[in-house]
Scaffold this active site. Structure first.
Site, short mmCIF file in Angstrom:
data_model
loop_
_atom_site.label_atom_id
_atom_site.label_comp_id
_atom_site.label_asym_id
_atom_site.label_seq_id
_atom_site.Cartn_x
_atom_site.Cartn_y
_atom_site.Cartn_z
N GLU A 69 -17.63 1.66 -19.36
CA GLU A 69 -18.62 0.81 -18.94
C GLU A 69 -20.02 1.03 -19.75
O GLU A 69 -20.21 2.34 -19.69
CB GLU A 69 -18.82 0.72 -17.72
CG GLU A 69 -17.49 -0.03 -17.08
CD GLU A 69 -17.57 -0.31 -15.45
OE1 GLU A 69 -18.68 0.19 -14.82
OE2 GLU A 69 -16.84 -0.66 -14.81
N HIS B 181 -19.55 -5.26 -13.48
CA HIS B 181 -19.18 -4.41 -12.27
C HIS B 181 -20.10 -4.56 -11.11
O HIS B 181 -21.12 -3.88 -10.80
CB HIS B 181 -19.43 -2.87 -12.65
CG HIS B 181 -18.73 -1.98 -11.62
ND1 HIS B 181 -18.06 -0.91 -12.13
CD2 HIS B 181 -18.40 -1.88 -10.38
CE1 HIS B 181 -17.67 -0.09 -11.02
NE2 HIS B 181 -17.88 -0.95 -10.00
N ASP C 31 1.11 -1.31 -0.17
CA ASP C 31 0.29 0.02 -0.02
C ASP C 31 0.91 1.10 -0.11
O ASP C 31 1.84 1.12 0.62
CB ASP C 31 -0.98 -0.17 1.45
CG ASP C 31 -2.07 1.07 1.22
OD1 ASP C 31 -3.28 0.53 0.99
OD2 ASP C 31 -1.87 2.05 1.07
N1 LIG Z 1 -16.15 -3.85 -8.16
C1 LIG Z 1 -17.14 -3.38 -7.57
O1 LIG Z 1 -18.31 -3.47 -7.28
C2 LIG Z 1 -16.29 -2.44 -6.23
C3 LIG Z 1 -17.22 -2.43 -4.91
C4 LIG Z 1 -16.53 -1.75 -4.06
C5 LIG Z 1 -15.28 -0.91 -4.09
N2 LIG Z 1 -14.63 -0.97 -5.44
C6 LIG Z 1 -13.41 -0.41 -5.65
O2 LIG Z 1 -12.59 -1.14 -4.90
C7 LIG Z 1 -11.39 -0.02 -4.57
C8 LIG Z 1 -10.98 -0.27 -3.06
O3 LIG Z 1 -11.87 0.10 -2.03
P1 LIG Z 1 -11.80 0.13 -0.63
O4 LIG Z 1 -13.08 0.56 -0.02
O5 LIG Z 1 -10.83 -0.77 -0.19
O6 LIG Z 1 -10.86 1.44 -0.64
P2 LIG Z 1 -9.97 2.09 0.26
O7 LIG Z 1 -9.80 3.64 -0.11
O8 LIG Z 1 -10.28 1.93 1.72
O9 LIG Z 1 -8.56 1.55 0.05
C9 LIG Z 1 -7.85 1.91 -0.98
C10 LIG Z 1 -6.33 1.64 -0.77
O10 LIG Z 1 -5.62 1.68 -1.75
C11 LIG Z 1 -4.08 2.30 -1.38
N3 LIG Z 1 -3.92 2.88 -2.78
C12 LIG Z 1 -4.32 3.82 -3.46
N4 LIG Z 1 -3.30 3.80 -4.69
C13 LIG Z 1 -2.30 2.97 -4.36
C14 LIG Z 1 -1.54 2.44 -5.28
N5 LIG Z 1 -1.09 3.16 -6.38
N6 LIG Z 1 -0.50 1.52 -4.89
C15 LIG Z 1 -0.67 0.97 -3.61
N7 LIG Z 1 -1.77 1.21 -2.81
C16 LIG Z 1 -2.74 2.34 -3.21
C17 LIG Z 1 -4.93 3.47 -0.42
O11 LIG Z 1 -3.53 4.00 0.37
C18 LIG Z 1 -5.79 2.71 0.46
O12 LIG Z 1 -5.16 2.10 1.14
C19 LIG Z 1 -11.80 1.07 -5.00
O13 LIG Z 1 -11.26 1.51 -6.27
C20 LIG Z 1 -13.38 1.06 -5.15
O14 LIG Z 1 -13.93 1.92 -5.73
C21 LIG Z 1 -15.31 -1.75 -6.51
O1 LIG Z 2 -22.64 -0.12 -7.45
C1 LIG Z 2 -22.02 0.36 -8.36
O2 LIG Z 2 -22.26 1.25 -9.19
C2 LIG Z 2 -20.30 0.78 -7.91
C3 LIG Z 2 -19.81 -0.30 -7.16
C4 LIG Z 2 -18.53 -0.39 -6.63
O3 LIG Z 2 -17.79 0.10 -7.64
C5 LIG Z 2 -18.19 1.01 -5.52
O4 LIG Z 2 -17.57 1.73 -5.75
O5 LIG Z 2 -18.68 0.79 -4.62
#
Ligand SMILES: NC(=O)c1ccc[n+]([C@@H]2O[C@H](COP(=O)([O-])OP(=O)(O)OC[C@H]3O[C@@H](n4cnc5c(N)ncnc54)[C@H](O)[C@@H]3O)[C@@H](O)[C@H]2O)c1
Ligand SMILES: O=C(O)CC[C@@H](O)C(=O)O
Length: 628
Positions: A488, A511, A400
């Site tokens: 998307e 997604h 991280d």
């Molecule tokens: N696919 C989905 O439906 C879905 C659902 C929920 C969240 N997400 C995505 O998942 C990701 C993570 O969510 P989260 O709640 O854990 O976020 P978060 O902010 O809690 O964690 C992200 C972490 O990544 C670290 N980070 C950022 N850039 C970095 C890099 N270049 N190298 C290393 N570490 C780095 C940050 O310091 C942080 O600790 C987000 O992009 C969020 O949008 C996707």
């Molecule tokens: O539900 C969504 O559209 C986004 C889900 C996910 O990427 C998030 O950021 O929580």
């Protein structure tokens, strides 16, 4: 000139039709109950819409009722609990304007009087029908001399009252509109807090979804500084019905749209909107925000907020809220499932099976126990994945940008390079900040082990897609799962285009990492509650772009919310104005971040309009609002 308010009782002052309630009490245990109740409802609606004569409807309803005098006390008890919510909130109005408020109803005085006098309405200002009973206390009819027992009765009563002033009628029925039609009222407010009758609304001068709307229009102090129905909420991308419901119950006017909107469309739609709700598709750019003339808050019904120009929102005094962990577990469970599926080649095998091919072999299929899982981004999702993965036997490594506590036996690595060279399985969970564009590209794939499993459930733009494609084709990546894409589709109706289609052992999902019923329900609850706290109290806990302040409940005071650019001397200017106007400060709360200052001041009830004007005029003020 005095202002007179003529208020209807059934479905306006109370949330129900009293006759319906009386029916359910008086018909209790009788075989004809269901049929009689249905007919009473039907007759009420026909009468309210002006489709049958009122007297006929009243006669028939009374006949069906089988009511007795002894049914009245339980009816009154029930009605007391059914006073319309906005009427309950504005008891002060009934006290202050007692001389000019009248209740004129085609219902019956026997139950109306105890309810409305409790609100502070004078007994001699109640005009309604009267029941007739036989010697055994059975209802046998109504006083036919009373003008309210016939059509046009309300107008007749008002004519006789000969009120000297402006007359405003508040009601939900056609018979209320008739007062205006007879030329006896200045305005007819169709009251829609409890029922909305299309025909009546069309004829109204003004639609009042709450009593506050009427009071606001007439510049009368009400329970809220601003009627909630004037707060327009736009919800895009299929927000969970729980969220829609919460915002509607709060009294906001909610418009829903199932898909995302592009920049042009949203820049148009955002005008007049006070609260915007989106998920991951909709880009809230500075161009959109320029047109957001009334916007107070944005709710991201998801975790990611990279789709919102947070800085531009902050500069315009728009607070942004998200649901930082409502779908975390759902993403983790999908990641675990995919890690197993890819390590066992299940996806390719399933495709073969569907084509009629039986490929029973162990070749290339492995257990995950003891494999090295490399997590990039050890935030909420990364850390939760670490715990669950370790519990099923994976050996966890993470990297991280920030210093993060290693959970369980996870090993922190100091560089991305080290992580890429160590892991058998790589799962990407970084946030979507712009600097993370292509954080995994050709150079990074080169550093990975041959036959690596690669998973991206974070954001589409963080991976260089052509590089990913060529590394899957070359076999360097043995299995891959991608849930998020740089482009998307806006809705489920639009086609999905990607270079990744058709690649071997590659799971593509639309997604849906956070799309479980549990997560969507959590989000649907979480985000509206943060927004409502902000609107109602100024609390910014969990805002992603505003200084976080948790405020006490407002008690018998006015709360002044001042958002300004963070330049020196603003607080001094605010407090100089309070001193100049001899205002007693009951409490003051301040928090700043790099760009803005957020100051909340609770003051005694009395203040002058000049104070408000002068507070708004302080240089560098971004937004100002008063709450009470
Ligand atoms: N696919 C989905 O439906 C879905 C659902 C929920 C969240 N997400 C995505 O998942 C990701 C993570 O969510 P989260 O709640 O854990 O976020 P978060 O902010 O809690 O964690 C992200 C972490 O990544 C670290 N980070 C950022 N850039 C970095 C890099 N270049 N190298 C290393 N570490 C780095 C940050 O310091 C942080 O600790 C987000 O992009 C969020 O949008 C996707
Ligand atoms: O539900 C969504 O559209 C986004 C889900 C996910 O990427 C998030 O950021 O929580």
């Amino acid at each position: 000139m005095d202002k007179y308010f003529i208020i209807d009782f059934d479905s306006t002052l109370t949330r129900v039709e009293a006759m319906d309630l009386l029916a359910s009490i008086s018909l209790q245990g009788l075989p004809q109950k269901a049929a009689a109740e249905a007919r009473i409802k039907e007759l009420t609606d026909l009468g309210m819409n002006g489709e049958i004569s009122f007297r006929d409807s009243l006669k028939e309803r009374l006949l069906l009722l089988e009511a007795k005098e002894s049914h009245l006390p339980p009816l009154i008890e029930l009605l007391k609990k059914q006073v319309s919510i906005s009427f309950q909130r504005n008891k002060e109005f009934f006290k202050q304007y007692a001389e000019t408020i009248f209740v004129i109803s085609n219902g019956f005085k026997e139950y109306i009087t105890p309810i409305v006098t409790e609100l502070g309405i004078k007994e001699d200002h109640i005009y309604a029908n009267e029941l007739l009973f036989d010697d055994n206390g059975k209802v046998i009819g109504f006083s036919e001399d009373n003008p309210l027992s016939k059509d046009g009765g309300k107008a007749e009563v008002i004519r006789k009252l000969d009120l000297d002033g402006d007359i405003y009628v508040i009601g939900d029925g056609h018979n209320d509109y008739e007062i205006k039609a007879a030329g006896l009222a200045n305005k007819f407010y169709a009251f829609t807090e409890n029922v909305s009758r299309e025909k009546v609304m069309k004829k109204a001068d003004h639609i009042a979804p709450s009593l506050e709307e009427v009071l606001f229009e007439n510049k009368i102090m009400s329970a809220f500084s601003y009627p909630k129905n004037r707060i327009k909420v736009l919800l895009l991308e299929n927000v969970h019905p729980i969220g829609v419901d919460l915002l509607e119950k709060e009294g906001f006017t909610v418009e829903e749209y199932p898909a995302g909107l592009d920049e042009e469309e949203l820049a148009e739609k955002i005008k007049g909107v006070s609260i915007l709700g989106i998920r991951s598709k909709t880009q809230v750019t500075s161009k959109v925000l320029e047109n957001a003339d009334r916007l107070m808050a944005i709710g991201a019904f998801c975790i990611g907020t990279n789709q919102i120009d947070l800085e531009a929102a902050q500069e315009r005094g728009v607070a942004v809220f998200n649901a930082p962990f409502s779908n975390t577990r759902s993403v983790v469970e999908l990641a675990i499932g995919e890690i197993i599926m890819l390590t066992r080649n299940i996806f390719d095998k399933a495709v073969l099976m569907h084509q009629g091919n039986w490929d029973k072999s162990a070749s290339g299929s492995k257990e995950i126990r003891g494999k090295k899982l490399g997590i990039i981004g050890y935030g909420n999702i990364g850390a939760q994945l670490s715990v669950v993965a370790e519990s099923i036997g994976l050996d966890v490594y993470y990297y991280d940008l920030e210093e993060k506590l290693a959970l369980g036996n996870a090993t922190k690595l100091d560089s991305l390079k080290e992580l890429l060279q160590t892991a058998d399985i790589i799962s990407l969970h970084v946030d979507g900040r712009p600097e993370n564009k292509n954080v995994i590209g050709e150079a990074e794939f080169k550093l990975m082990k041959d036959g690596v499993i690669f998973i991206n459930l974070s954001r589409g733009h963080v991976v260089d897609i052509p590089a990913l494609k060529s590394n899957i084709e070359s076999g360097k990546i043995k299995g891959c799962a991608v849930d998020v894409f740089p482009e998307e589709p806006k809705s489920n109706k639009d086609p999905f285009e990607s270079e990744l289609k058709g690649l071997p052992n590659t799971i593509l999902s639309p997604h849906i990492g956070g799309s479980t019923e549990e997560a969507q329900e959590n989000i649907g609850n979480f985000v509206p509650n943060r927004i409502m706290e902000y609107i109602n109290t100024g609390t910014t806990t969990n805002s992603v772009n505003f200084p976080n302040l948790t405020l006490p409940r407002l008690q018998n005071a006015h709360r002044l919310i001042h958002i300004h650019k963070n330049v020196p001397g603003i607080i001094a200017k605010i407090n100089q104005l309070f001193a100049k106007h001899e205002i007693n400060i009951a409490g003051q709360y301040l928090k700043t971040n790099e760009k803005i200052g957020y100051v909340i001041t609770d003051i005694d009830k009395a203040y002058s309009k000049d104070l408000i004007k002068e507070l708004r005029a302080i240089d560098h003020t971004i937004k100002f609002r008063v709450l009470y």
